[in-house]
Design an enzyme around this catalytic site. Sequence first.
Site, PDB file in Angstrom:
ATOM      1  N   LYS A   1       0.847  -1.206   0.000  1.00 56.19           N
ATOM      2  CA  LYS A   1       0.000   0.000   0.000  1.00 56.19           C
ATOM      3  C   LYS A   1       0.878   1.250   0.000  1.00 56.19           C
ATOM      4  O   LYS A   1       0.611   2.201  -0.746  1.00 56.19           O
ATOM      5  CB  LYS A   1      -0.944  -0.027   1.210  1.00 56.19           C
ATOM      6  CG  LYS A   1      -2.075  -1.019   0.998  1.00 56.19           C
ATOM      7  CD  LYS A   1      -2.843  -1.375   2.247  1.00 56.19           C
ATOM      8  CE  LYS A   1      -3.801  -2.527   1.946  1.00 56.19           C
ATOM      9  NZ  LYS A   1      -4.409  -3.132   3.112  1.00 56.19           N
TER      10      LYS A   1
ATOM     11  N   GLN B   1      -5.015  -2.007   9.268  1.00 56.34           N
ATOM     12  CA  GLN B   1      -4.828  -3.323   8.664  1.00 56.34           C
ATOM     13  C   GLN B   1      -5.448  -4.410   9.551  1.00 56.34           C
ATOM     14  O   GLN B   1      -5.148  -4.501  10.736  1.00 56.34           O
ATOM     15  CB  GLN B   1      -3.317  -3.574   8.462  1.00 56.34           C
ATOM     16  CG  GLN B   1      -3.000  -4.838   7.703  1.00 56.34           C
ATOM     17  CD  GLN B   1      -3.492  -4.789   6.249  1.00 56.34           C
ATOM     18  OE1 GLN B   1      -3.269  -3.824   5.544  1.00 56.34           O
ATOM     19  NE2 GLN B   1      -4.160  -5.842   5.809  1.00 56.34           N
TER      20      GLN B   1
ATOM     21  N   ASP C   1     -11.504   1.988   3.328  1.00 54.83           N
ATOM     22  CA  ASP C   1     -11.759   0.547   3.212  1.00 54.83           C
ATOM     23  C   ASP C   1     -13.242   0.276   2.933  1.00 54.83           C
ATOM     24  O   ASP C   1     -13.605  -0.819   2.508  1.00 54.83           O
ATOM     25  CB  ASP C   1     -11.377  -0.147   4.537  1.00 54.83           C
ATOM     26  CG  ASP C   1     -10.213  -1.103   4.360  1.00 54.83           C
ATOM     27  OD1 ASP C   1      -9.879  -1.426   3.205  1.00 54.83           O
ATOM     28  OD2 ASP C   1      -9.637  -1.523   5.387  1.00 54.83           O
TER      29      ASP C   1
END
Length: 283
Positions: A53, A97, A120
């Site tokens: 990322k 995460q 997300d």
Amino acid sequence: MSAQIINGKQISESIREELRLEVEQLKQNGITPGLVVILVGEDPASQVYVRNKAKACEQLGYYSEVVRVPAETSQDELLALIHKYNEQRNIHGILVQLPLPKHIEEKAIIDAISVEKDVDGFHPESVGNLMIGDDALLPCTPSGVIELLKRTGNHPAGKHVVVIGRSNIVGKPVSMLLLRENATVTICHSRTPNLPEMARQADMLVVAVGVAKLVKKEWVKPGAVVIDVGMNRLPDGKLCGDVDYDDVLDAAGWITPVPGGVGPMTITMLMANTLKSAKRARV
Ligand code: NAP
């Protein structure tokens, strides 16, 4: 005849090029998209995802921060970190995460992320907006699936799409997005009887199960589009999907390989969400 391959790597690269051009423009107006990725603990797979990322941010000229905190970090400490980035104006996307260590309640963390920065797309308000068709930051893997379909000319409108899997991160949201694209959607799961028969009715089959090579050629209507979201590690260390690729190749009309299909799209859609959030913050 052998299926046409849906090359997720190539499609992902061309989307990134489009994003890069948009970012250049935005930067001329004094805005640099900013993403913070928070990693709790040292899970090896998560470390790889986080590195990828950060790399994507660098490639596209985003501002990025990777915050690594120890596995013993308390829920309150993690919440405080999120509140800090919720307020920080140069950050347009916050990604924690997953999975998190057991002592931290995942839901409490997701709920704490400001919905404007929920790149997300897991916040309940984002999920609700997706459901009612309002503007939202869409979850990355499901929106990647839609891009793969559209960019290969496989528009879901009017098609019967069978989705196997009903998780909150893939199965359910991809089904909602397909419905929004005017597909007729059937959602199957572990309690669906006659799964091969159900699957065989699909013009498009989206598989997000987590069982290596579950889908065989008898499950696929000749010429159907097969999108394999699965990522499974075989005993020999190789990565494979939920679809038995070699078996299905001659039956399907289009198919995504694993790796190189849906996988590369996920981070690209994360980048797209961060850019969208940055553009919104500007107005
Ligand atoms: P999950 O949360 O474990 O959900 C799996 C779903 O599949 C559940 O709805 C389950 O049904 C259903 N299922 C399990 N076994 C089944 C069977 N034998 N027949 C029919 N349905 C079955 O998994 P997930 O998070 O959605 O992930 C699915 C796969 O996608 C995994 O391989 C994961 O690694 C991969 N993935 C890839 C990406 C990417 O970027 N490419 C992103 C996310 C996930 P029940 O609900 O009835 O239990």
